[in-house]
Motif scaffolding. Structure first.
Motif, PDB file in Angstrom:
ATOM      1  N   PHE A   1       0.824  -1.210   0.000  1.00 29.92           N
ATOM      2  CA  PHE A   1       0.000   0.000   0.000  1.00 29.92           C
ATOM      3  C   PHE A   1       0.858   1.260   0.000  1.00 29.92           C
ATOM      4  CE2 PHE A   1      -3.689  -2.400   2.297  1.00 29.92           C
ATOM      5  CZ  PHE A   1      -3.904  -3.125   1.132  1.00 29.92           C
ATOM      6  N   PHE A   2       2.101   1.188   0.555  1.00 28.97           N
ATOM      7  CA  PHE A   2       2.948   2.385   0.607  1.00 28.97           C
ATOM      8  C   PHE A   2       3.255   2.906  -0.798  1.00 28.97           C
ATOM      9  CE2 PHE A   2       7.041   4.649   0.931  1.00 28.97           C
ATOM     10  CZ  PHE A   2       6.631   5.675   1.768  1.00 28.97           C
ATOM     11  N   THR A   3       3.536   2.007  -1.721  1.00 27.91           N
ATOM     12  CA  THR A   3       3.872   2.456  -3.077  1.00 27.91           C
ATOM     13  C   THR A   3       2.680   2.364  -4.030  1.00 27.91           C
ATOM     14  OG1 THR A   3       4.881   0.276  -3.342  1.00 27.91           O
ATOM     15  CG2 THR A   3       6.384   2.139  -3.099  1.00 27.91           C
ATOM     16  N   GLY A   4       1.578   1.779  -3.622  1.00 31.58           N
ATOM     17  CA  GLY A   4       0.407   1.784  -4.492  1.00 31.58           C
ATOM     18  C   GLY A   4      -0.553   0.652  -4.204  1.00 31.58           C
ATOM     19  N   ARG A   5      -1.833   0.990  -4.067  1.00 33.14           N
ATOM     20  CA  ARG A   5      -2.880  -0.019  -3.880  1.00 33.14           C
ATOM     21  C   ARG A   5      -3.234  -0.616  -5.239  1.00 33.14           C
ATOM     22  NH1 ARG A   5      -6.138  -0.054   1.035  1.00 33.14           N
ATOM     23  NH2 ARG A   5      -4.982   1.196   2.522  1.00 33.14           N
ATOM     24  N   PRO A   6      -3.914  -1.768  -5.239  1.00 34.44           N
ATOM     25  CA  PRO A   6      -4.404  -2.294  -6.515  1.00 34.44           C
ATOM     26  C   PRO A   6      -5.268  -1.244  -7.221  1.00 34.44           C
ATOM     27  CG  PRO A   6      -4.654  -3.925  -4.772  1.00 34.44           C
ATOM     28  CD  PRO A   6      -4.225  -2.650  -4.098  1.00 34.44           C
ATOM     29  N   MET A   7      -5.086  -1.087  -8.551  1.00 35.39           N
ATOM     30  CA  MET A   7      -5.748  -0.019  -9.308  1.00 35.39           C
ATOM     31  C   MET A   7      -6.149  -0.524 -10.693  1.00 35.39           C
ATOM     32  SD  MET A   7      -2.285   2.252 -10.004  1.00 35.39           S
ATOM     33  CE  MET A   7      -1.604   2.166  -8.349  1.00 35.39           C
ATOM     34  N   SER A   8      -6.932   0.299 -11.405  1.00 36.51           N
ATOM     35  CA  SER A   8      -7.346  -0.095 -12.753  1.00 36.51           C
ATOM     36  C   SER A   8      -6.154   0.022 -13.700  1.00 36.51           C
ATOM     37  CB  SER A   8      -8.475   0.810 -13.236  1.00 36.51           C
ATOM     38  OG  SER A   8      -7.957   2.094 -13.510  1.00 36.51           O
ATOM     39  N   SER A   9      -6.298  -0.551 -14.894  1.00 32.25           N
ATOM     40  CA  SER A   9      -5.227  -0.510 -15.881  1.00 32.25           C
ATOM     41  C   SER A   9      -4.906   0.933 -16.281  1.00 32.25           C
ATOM     42  CB  SER A   9      -5.630  -1.327 -17.103  1.00 32.25           C
ATOM     43  OG  SER A   9      -4.648  -1.245 -18.093  1.00 32.25           O
ATOM     44  N   ASP A  10      -5.934   1.761 -16.470  1.00 33.70           N
ATOM     45  CA  ASP A  10      -5.722   3.168 -16.831  1.00 33.70           C
ATOM     46  C   ASP A  10      -4.980   3.914 -15.725  1.00 33.70           C
ATOM     47  OD1 ASP A  10      -6.884   2.870 -19.267  1.00 33.70           O
ATOM     48  OD2 ASP A  10      -8.839   3.688 -18.663  1.00 33.70           O
ATOM     49  N   GLN A  11      -5.387   3.642 -14.482  1.00 34.60           N
ATOM     50  CA  GLN A  11      -4.708   4.277 -13.344  1.00 34.60           C
ATOM     51  C   GLN A  11      -3.256   3.842 -13.289  1.00 34.60           C
ATOM     52  OE1 GLN A  11      -7.436   2.863 -10.322  1.00 34.60           O
ATOM     53  NE2 GLN A  11      -8.164   4.929  -9.885  1.00 34.60           N
ATOM     54  N   PHE A  12      -2.998   2.578 -13.644  1.00 35.43           N
ATOM     55  CA  PHE A  12      -1.625   2.074 -13.612  1.00 35.43           C
ATOM     56  C   PHE A  12      -0.755   2.796 -14.644  1.00 35.43           C
ATOM     57  CE2 PHE A  12       1.757  -0.919 -14.858  1.00 35.43           C
ATOM     58  CZ  PHE A  12       2.413  -1.004 -13.639  1.00 35.43           C
ATOM     59  N   ILE A  13      -1.307   3.051 -15.826  1.00 38.00           N
ATOM     60  CA  ILE A  13      -0.551   3.784 -16.859  1.00 38.00           C
ATOM     61  C   ILE A  13      -0.214   5.188 -16.339  1.00 38.00           C
ATOM     62  CG2 ILE A  13      -0.650   4.798 -19.180  1.00 38.00           C
ATOM     63  CD1 ILE A  13      -2.273   2.368 -20.070  1.00 38.00           C
TER      64      ILE A  13
END
Ligand code: C2E
Ligand code: MG
Ligand code: MG
Ligand code: MG
Length: 282
Positions: free
Chosen positions: A259-271
């Motif tokens: 969670f510190f570097t990033g929660r699970p997210m959508s593909s668009d959010q990941f880009i």
């Protein structure tokens, strides 16, 4: 129900077997149609390389969005999917989605990203599983080095002979293999030597309290050192704080996910996430 001394009715809260069975039946029926009704979604959680600070890739994590607006987490339906065999079509769909999204990311300027996909024990037992992997790589037109398959330590040690053969075939294709949830199973370190794997994922339960608990710190340190001496790299899972990140960097852990570097997210959010981190780096 029963009555206590004051004469009030006390309800007995233990659910009867039949109501549990009804609940399970409803869930099973729902899950059976979830795939064709488009209720399953995949999210992606970033993995960060600690030596470069760059995005290494992402792990694909499944969610079930039911028609009544609830999101069910994998821990609450994957076991049922495994018991009913539904994990076979669902797992294939997840693999296809992951590789399709990875292809988009490659087009968006991230050619060396690694997409990780969780493989359940039942999928791993299928003799023709390597054929499926080859087919999905071909259909989605991504390179084997873009794909990492995660199997749990528990799955890997269930049938060592089968695992050695299956992993050998998968490694021959050129995909990476990660051992998930490492440390919580029957950890005989010996079998790690025997199995053709590339990555060890330290279970979040050791990372959670590693700053406060010197035993957890010692375990994380030992897993990292042992993995490195066997030629494997290490991903620490469940990193929630900066002090955990810094300690893992000190221990020369290869990458982190949490969670510190990033929660699970959508593909668009990941880009968007990737582009933002790259602009900090340059
Ligand atoms: P996993 O493969 O070990 O995945 C990591 C889990 O840790 C994910 O939970 C993720 O959201 C959670 N996590 C990540 N960072 C943190 C953190 O900093 N703190 C905490 N407390 N948790 C963190 P999730 O998404 O609920 O998945 C749970 C498990 O369900 C996965 O564990 C995996 O075993 C299984 N799973 C998920 N997707 C699939 C799938 O497509 N196929 C199969 N067979 N299993 C899946
Ligand atoms: Mg995993
Ligand atoms: Mg894990
Ligand atoms: Mg897990």
């Amino acid at each position: 129900y029963t009555k206590d001394n004051s004469g009030n009715a006390l309800k007995i809260y233990t659910p009867t077997l039949s109501s549990k069975r009804v609940e399970r039946f409803n869930m099973e029926t729902g899950l059976r149609y979830a795939l064709e009704r488009g209720e399953l979604v995949v999210h992606f959680q970033p993995q960060i390389s600690l030596s470069t600070g760059k995005v290494y890739g992402a792990e694909t994590l499944l969610r079930w969005q039911t028609p009544d607006g609830k999101t069910i987490q994998p821990g609450d339906f994957i076991p049922l999917a495994e018991e009913t065999g539904l994990i076979i079509p669902i797992g294939q769909w997840v693999l296809e989605q992951a590789c399709l999204e990875c292809k988009r990311w490659i087009h968006a300027g991230m050619p060396s990203l690694v997409i990780s996909v969780n493989i359940s024990a039942l999928q791993f037992q299928q003799e023709h599983f390597p054929d499926l992997v080859r087919k999905v790589l071909k259909d989605t037109d991504i390179q084997p080095f873009n794909l990492c398959l995660e199997i749990t330590e528990h799955t890997a040690v269930q049938n060592l002979e089968h695992s050695i053969k299956m992993l050998g075939e998968l490694v021959e294709i050129g995909v990476k293999i990660a051992i998930d949830d490492f440390g919580i199973g029957q950890s005989s370190l010996l079998w790690l030597k025997k199995l053709p794997v590339h990555i060890v994922k330290i279970d979040p339960s050791f990372i959670l309290n590693m700053i406060e608990d010197s035993d957890d710190d010692a375990i994380a340190k030992a897993v990292i050192e042992m993995s490195h001496s066997l030629g494997l790299s290490v991903t620490a899972e469940g990193v929630e704080t900066e002090s955990q990140l810094q300690r893992l960097q000190q221990l020369q852990c290869d990458r982190i996910q949490g969670f510190f570097t990033g929660r699970p997210m959508s593909s668009d959010q990941f880009i968007a996430y990737f582009l933002e981190i790259s602009s900090w780096m340059s």
